[in-house]
Design a protein around this motif. Structure first.
Motif, mmCIF file in Angstrom:
data_model
loop_
_atom_site.group_PDB
_atom_site.id
_atom_site.type_symbol
_atom_site.label_atom_id
_atom_site.label_comp_id
_atom_site.label_asym_id
_atom_site.label_seq_id
_atom_site.Cartn_x
_atom_site.Cartn_y
_atom_site.Cartn_z
ATOM 1 N N LEU A 21 0.796 -1.145 -0.039
ATOM 2 C CA LEU A 21 -0.072 -0.055 -0.086
ATOM 3 C C LEU A 21 0.967 1.163 -0.018
ATOM 4 N N GLN A 22 0.349 2.449 -0.663
ATOM 5 C CA GLN A 22 0.771 3.494 -0.648
ATOM 6 C C GLN A 22 -0.004 4.435 0.518
ATOM 7 N N VAL A 23 1.009 4.870 1.562
ATOM 8 C CA VAL A 23 0.134 5.493 2.746
ATOM 9 C C VAL A 23 0.439 6.950 2.875
ATOM 10 N N ALA A 24 -0.479 7.620 2.875
ATOM 11 C CA ALA A 24 -0.533 9.162 3.257
ATOM 12 C C ALA A 24 -0.664 9.475 4.395
ATOM 13 N N HIS A 25 0.543 10.379 4.986
ATOM 14 C CA HIS A 25 0.421 10.686 6.213
ATOM 15 C C HIS A 25 0.443 12.255 6.353
ATOM 16 N N ILE A 26 -0.524 12.754 6.985
ATOM 17 C CA ILE A 26 -0.801 14.318 7.380
ATOM 18 C C ILE A 26 -0.822 14.513 8.655
ATOM 19 N N LYS A 27 -0.051 15.619 9.060
ATOM 20 C CA LYS A 27 -0.010 15.884 10.646
ATOM 21 C C LYS A 27 0.032 17.241 10.775
ATOM 22 N N LEU A 28 -0.812 17.885 11.567
ATOM 23 C CA LEU A 28 -0.927 19.063 12.118
ATOM 24 C C LEU A 28 0.471 19.528 12.887
ATOM 25 N N SER A 29 1.383 20.783 12.405
ATOM 26 C CA SER A 29 2.486 20.947 13.063
ATOM 27 C C SER A 29 2.240 21.514 14.511
ATOM 28 N N HIS A 30 1.121 21.995 14.851
ATOM 29 C CA HIS A 30 1.220 22.728 16.404
ATOM 30 C C HIS A 30 0.498 21.389 17.326
ATOM 31 N N SER A 31 -0.643 21.033 16.968
ATOM 32 C CA SER A 31 -1.067 20.003 18.011
ATOM 33 C C SER A 31 -0.673 18.682 17.589
ATOM 34 N N ARG A 32 0.138 18.190 16.468
ATOM 35 C CA ARG A 32 0.647 16.942 16.152
ATOM 36 C C ARG A 32 -0.306 16.210 16.085
ATOM 37 N N ALA A 33 -1.807 16.480 15.878
ATOM 38 C CA ALA A 33 -2.944 15.383 15.529
ATOM 39 C C ALA A 33 -2.613 15.127 13.965
ATOM 40 N N PHE A 34 -2.797 13.783 13.863
ATOM 41 C CA PHE A 34 -2.181 13.130 12.537
ATOM 42 C C PHE A 34 -3.581 12.095 12.003
ATOM 43 N N LEU A 35 -3.509 12.057 10.735
ATOM 44 C CA LEU A 35 -4.168 10.996 10.091
ATOM 45 C C LEU A 35 -3.352 10.174 9.019
ATOM 46 N N VAL A 36 -3.784 9.025 9.156
ATOM 47 C CA VAL A 36 -3.008 7.927 8.133
ATOM 48 C C VAL A 36 -4.189 7.330 7.243
ATOM 49 N N ARG A 37 -4.093 7.280 5.905
ATOM 50 C CA ARG A 37 -4.817 6.871 4.869
ATOM 51 C C ARG A 37 -4.065 6.004 3.972
ATOM 52 N N ALA A 38 -4.701 4.968 3.637
ATOM 53 C CA ALA A 38 -3.842 3.959 2.472
ATOM 54 C C ALA A 38 -4.584 4.074 1.044
ATOM 55 N N TYR A 39 -3.630 3.907 0.307
ATOM 56 C CA TYR A 39 -4.204 3.978 -1.312
ATOM 57 C C TYR A 39 -3.327 2.612 -1.895
ATOM 58 N N LEU A 40 -3.705 2.286 -3.239
ATOM 59 C CA LEU A 40 -3.135 1.654 -4.022
ATOM 60 C C LEU A 40 -1.863 2.079 -4.856
ATOM 61 N N LEU A 41 -2.027 3.299 -5.203
ATOM 62 C CA LEU A 41 -1.121 4.140 -6.192
ATOM 63 C C LEU A 41 -0.727 5.543 -5.522
ATOM 64 N N GLN A 42 0.267 6.344 -5.854
ATOM 65 C CA GLN A 42 0.493 7.498 -5.573
ATOM 66 C C GLN A 42 0.428 8.401 -6.657
ATOM 67 N N THR A 43 -0.790 8.756 -6.873
ATOM 68 C CA THR A 43 -1.470 9.475 -7.927
ATOM 69 C C THR A 43 -1.826 10.818 -7.563
ATOM 70 N N HIS A 44 -2.152 11.591 -8.550
ATOM 71 C CA HIS A 44 -2.796 13.097 -8.235
ATOM 72 C C HIS A 44 -4.265 12.733 -7.468
ATOM 73 N N GLU A 45 -5.175 11.949 -8.123
ATOM 74 C CA GLU A 45 -6.415 11.529 -7.443
ATOM 75 C C GLU A 45 -6.315 11.001 -6.014
ATOM 76 N N MET A 46 -5.446 10.201 -5.832
ATOM 77 C CA MET A 46 -5.084 9.627 -4.321
ATOM 78 C C MET A 46 -4.649 10.964 -3.370
ATOM 79 N N LEU A 47 -3.790 11.837 -3.987
ATOM 80 C CA LEU A 47 -3.311 12.770 -3.245
ATOM 81 C C LEU A 47 -4.309 13.939 -2.917
#
Length: 670
Positions: free
Chosen positions: A167-193
Motif C-alpha cells: 500500500l501507498q500510505v499518506a501521512h498528514i500531521k498538524l504541526s502545532h497540535s501534532r494530530a495526525f491522520l493515516v490513509r492507505a491507497y494502492l497508488l501515489q497519483t494525483h487523485e489519491m493525493l
C-alpha cells in the motif's frame, strides 16, 4: 623492606605497565621512599621516575612514532577508490583483495595485510565522522496554532481480504497540535493525493495556512535553483481551492518536515503491527481513521500540557472553515473502440453505443471512473486497480450500453458477452423467448423498455410470478394479495394529423439535410401503420430517440427534426474577468514583478490561475484574446550589436538595378 618482583629489579624488559607505575607511586607517595632508592630498585633513571611522578600519570601511554610504509605513495589512490565504492550498491562494490591486486599492477610490492589495515582505519575514521560532524546540527522548530501541516508518503504492507498487499500510505500531521491522520491507497497519483487532503481536512475540522511537502512528482514538475519550483497545475488548483500556501523542502532535507517523518516510523509500531485482517480498502481506511483519533487521546503532547486531542481542540478554532470537497479528478482523452470499450490501466470499460468510434473525456477518481462527453456525464464505473503485471486486464460491461446495437442486430443477443451480466430474471426470460422463432426480436423490445421505464418495474414484470407477457405491448397481469394489479407501459404518443406518410416522403426527397431526411422517413413508417420498432430500425436509433423525434415533430413540424445549434460549454471567464485580462494585456508585464518582458499565453494562463483560481488552457486564452480583437504578433529578431548607421551606409552604397517590366517592353513603340 619492600622489593619489586624479580622481572623489575633485575632490569625487567624496559616496559612500564600500569602495575609497575602503581608500585612506584606507592613507594614515593605513601612510603616516602627517596628517588635514588626507587631508581636503584627499579633500574630506571632518576629523571624517568621524576617524570612519571611530576606529571601525575596513572596509566602510562606510549606514542607510536610515524613510520613510512610502502603504501604511502598509493594512499590517495586507495582513498579515492574507497570513496567511489561508498556510492555503489553492496553487490557492485569491490573487495579489498581486488583493490590489492589493482595496486600490485600499479607497482605496489607490499603485503595484503598493510592494505587491509589501511582500509579498516579509513572506514573507522569515516564512521566516526558520520556520527559526529557528519550528522549535522539542527534548530528545534515551533509552530503557531493553525499555522501549518506536514505531508508525506510511505510504503507499507497489509492483509486485505486474505491477500497481502503493498500500500501507498499518506501521512498528514498538524504541526502545532501534532494530530495526525493515516490513509492507505494502492497508488501515489494525483487523485489519491487530492482525496487524502480532503479526508485529512475533514477529520481535522478545518484547513491550516501552510502545507509543507517534499519534492514529490505529483506536486512538483521541476525542481529549480534554491526554493524555485514549477508546481503542477492540478496541485496548484487544489491548493487554491482549499486556500493554503504550499511550501517544499530542499532536496534530501527530510528534517525540514521532521514531525511527519517520525510519524511514518511510529505508525509502523502503533498501526500496522496491530492491524487486524480487513475485508477491503474502505474498511481499512475507516479502521485507520478511528485508530488515529483514539491515539490522539492516548498520546501526550510533551511540548504542551495535555494529550494531542486536548491541544487539537484548542487549535481547531484557528483553522480555516472547511470548504466543499475539491473535485480532484485527472482527465484523460480516450477513443471509444468499435466494441464500445475504452482502456485504462490495462482494464477495459464499456461506454454507450452512441459514442462508439468517438472521443470522450475520462475523469479518474480514486474509486471510480466517470465518462464525460459533450459536457454531460455519460456513464460511471467502479475503478479496478491491480498492480500485478502477471495478470491480464479485466473487462467491465454494462449491458444497457449495448441496447442500441442489438436493436439493429438482434442476433447478437444470443452470444453477446455483455448480456451474460443481465439480472437473473432477464436471463430466464431470454431462455424462454429464444426457443421460438422471432424471440430474439421480442426480447430486444422488452430490454429496450429499460430505456424508457424504471428498470425495477420491468424486472418485476419479467419475474416467474407474472402469468402473461406480451412482448409487443408488454402488458402483464397478476393477482398479488387477492387484488388484480395491472402493469401496462404507457400508450404510444400519436403523431399530428395534418401530415401523412406521402407528405413526409416528398419532403425527404427535396431535403438536403441527411439527418432530417432520415428522421422524416422513420416517422413516415409510423404514418403508414408500422410499429415504433420498425421506425427505430429504419432510423438506426433506439425507441427513446423515436419518442423524442415524435415530440419534436408534433411541436414544430418538419423543422423540429433539424439539429438546433448547440450553445456549447459555458465560458470559464465572466465579463469582469475578461476586462481584467484585457487591462493587463494593454498594460503589459512589469519585468521586475512578472519576470517576463512580453506576455505569452502560458504567462496569461498562470496569471488567471493565481488571480481568479481558474484553470484555463492556453487555447482558451488565445480564443478569448481573439474574440477581444487581439492578434498574436512576434517581433522580428534583431542582433544586439547591430549598427543602424552601418545599415544606412550599406543601403546608400548599393547601386540601384533598374529593370523594365516585360509588359512595358512589349508595349513600347518601335
Amino acid at each position: 623492606m619492600n622489593t619489586l618482583p624479580r622481572r623489575f629489579w633485575l632490569g625487567g624488559y624496559g616496559v612500564i605497565d600500569m602495575g609497575f607505575l602503581s608500585v612506584i607511586r606507592r613507594w614515593a607517595l605513601r612510603d616516602k621512599m627517596p628517588i635514588r632508592e626507587i631508581s636503584r630498585r627499579t633500574g630506571l633513571s632518576r629523571n624517568t621516575v621524576k617524570k612519571y611522578l611530576r606529571e601525575g600519570i596513572v596509566e602510562p601511554k606510549f606514542k607510536t612514532p610515524p613510520r613510512p610504509t610502502k603504501l604511502d605513495p598509493y594512499a590517495d589512490r586507495l582513498s579515492s577508490w574507497l570513496v567511489a565504492q561508498t556510492r555503489k550498491s553492496r553487490k557492485e562494490r569491490r573487495t579489498v583483495k581486488q583493490m590489492h591486486v589493482d595496486l600490485v599492477q600499479l607497482g605496489y610490492d607490499g603485503s595484503y595485510e598493510r592494505v587491509a589495515a589501511f582500509v579498516r582505519a579509513w572506514r573507522a575514521d569515516r564512521q566516526r565522522a558520520e556520527q559526529t560532524t557528519g550528522r549535522g546540527t539542527f534548530v528545534p522548530l515551533i509552530f503557531q496554532p493553525g499555522e501549518a501541516f506536514q505531508f508525506d508518503w510511505s510504503e507499507d504492507w497489509a492483509n486485505i481480504g486474505g491477500e497481502r498487499l503493498k500500500l501507498q500510505v499518506a501521512h498528514i500531521k498538524l504541526s502545532h497540535s501534532r494530530a495526525f491522520l493515516v490513509r492507505a491507497y494502492l497508488l501515489q497519483t494525483h487523485e489519491m493525493l487530492f482525496d487524502a487532503h480532503w479526508h485529512a481536512f475533514r477529520v481535522f475540522g478545518g484547513v491550516p495556512g501552510r502545507g509543507i511537502y517534499d519534492n514529490m512528482k505529483t506536486a512538483v514538475d521541476r525542481v529549480g535553483k534554491g526554493k524555485q519550483r514549477d508546481i503542477n497545475v492540478r496541485f496548484k488548483a487544489m491548493a487554491s481551492h482549499y486556500v493554503f500556501e504550499p511550501e517544499f523542502c530542499n532536496p534530501a532535507s527530510g528534517w525540514e518536515k521532521g514531525q511527519v517523518e517520525k510519524n511514518v516510523q511510529d505508525a509502523r509500531n502503533r498501526l500496522w503491527q496491530v492491524m487486524p485482517v480487513l475485508a477491503d480498502l474502505a474498511e481499512l481506511n475507516q479502521w485507520l481513521e478511528d485508530r488515529c483519533i483514539a491515539l490522539w487521546a492516548e498520546t501526550p503532547h510533551k511540548a504542551l500540557p495535555g494529550s494531542l486531542a486536548d491541544v487539537w481542540k484548542a487549535e481547531k478554532p484557528m483553522l480555516m472553515a472547511l470548504p466543499p470537497a475539491f473535485d480532484g479528478f485527472i482527465e484523460h482523452s480516450k477513443r471509444v473502440s468499435p466494441t464500445c470499450l475504452i482502456t485504462f490501466e490495462r482494464n477495459r470499460y464499456s461506454v454507450p453505443a452512441s459514442f462508439a468510434n468517438r472521443r470522450v473525456s475520462l475523469h479518474v477518481y480514486p474509486d471510480r471512473l466517470v465518462v464525460v462527453a459533450e459536457g454531460q456525464t455519460v456513464c460511471e464505473h467502479a475503478r479496478l486497480i491491480d498492480r500485478s503485471c502477471r495478470k491480464s486486464g479485466k473487462v467491465v460491461y454494462d449491458w444497457r450500453h449495448y441496447l442500441a446495437v442489438i436493436q439493429r442486430k438482434p442476433g447478437a443477443l444470443r452470444n453477446g458477452a455483455p448480456f451474460t451480466e443481465m439480472p437473473e430474471a432477464f436471463q430466464r426470460l431470454q431462455e424462454r423467448m429464444l426457443r421460438k422463432e422471432g424471440g430474439d426480436r421480442e426480447m430486444v423490445d422488452i430490454l429496450s423498455l429499460v430505456l424508457q421505464h424504471n428498470e425495477e418495474d420491468v424486472l418485476y414484470q419479467t419475474s416467474d410470478e407474472v402469468t402473461h407477457i406480451w412482448a409487443s405491448g408488454f402488458v402483464a397481469n397478476m393477482i398479488p394479495d387477492g387484488k388484480r394489479w395491472e402493469f401496462a407501459m404507457g400508450a404510444a404518443i400519436p403523431l399530428r394529423d395534418d401530415f401523412d406518410g406521402c407528405t413526409l416522403r416528398r419532403l425527404a426527397r427535396v431535403c438536403r439535410d441527411a439527418k432530417q431526411t432520415r428522421r422524416l422517413l422513420s416517422l413516415a413508417v409510423i404514418y403508414d401503420g408500422g410499429s415504433r420498432s420498425d421506425a427505430a430500425h429504419i432510423g438506426g436509433v433506439t425507441l427513446q430517440i423515436i419518442r423524442d423525434w415524435v415530440l419534436r415533430f408534433n411541436a414544430s413540424g418538419p423543422n423540429g427534426l433539424k439539429d438546433t445549434p448547440k450553445s456549447g460549454r459555458p465560458s470559464k471567464l465572466d465579463e469582469q474577468q475578461r476586462r481584467a485580462l484585457i487591462e493587463i494585456v494593454e498594460r503589459g508585464p512589469y519585468p521586475s514583478v512578472d519576470a517576463v518582458v512580453r506576455w505569452r499565453l502560458k504567462d496569461l494562463a498562470a496569471w488567471i490561475l493565481s488571480e481568479f483560481g481558474i484553470v484555463v488552457d492556453e487555447r482558451t486564452v488565445s480564443r478569448e484574446l481573439k474574440n477581444a480583437g487581439y492578434r498574436r504578433l512576434t517581433a522580428r529578431p534583431q542582433h544586439p550589436a547591430q549598427n543602424e548607421f552601418a545599415v544606412e551606409d550599406f543601403k546608400k552604397a548599393s547601386q540601384p538595378n533598374w529593370r523594365k517590366s516585360a509588359i512595358s517592353l512589349k508595349a513600347a513603340p518601335r
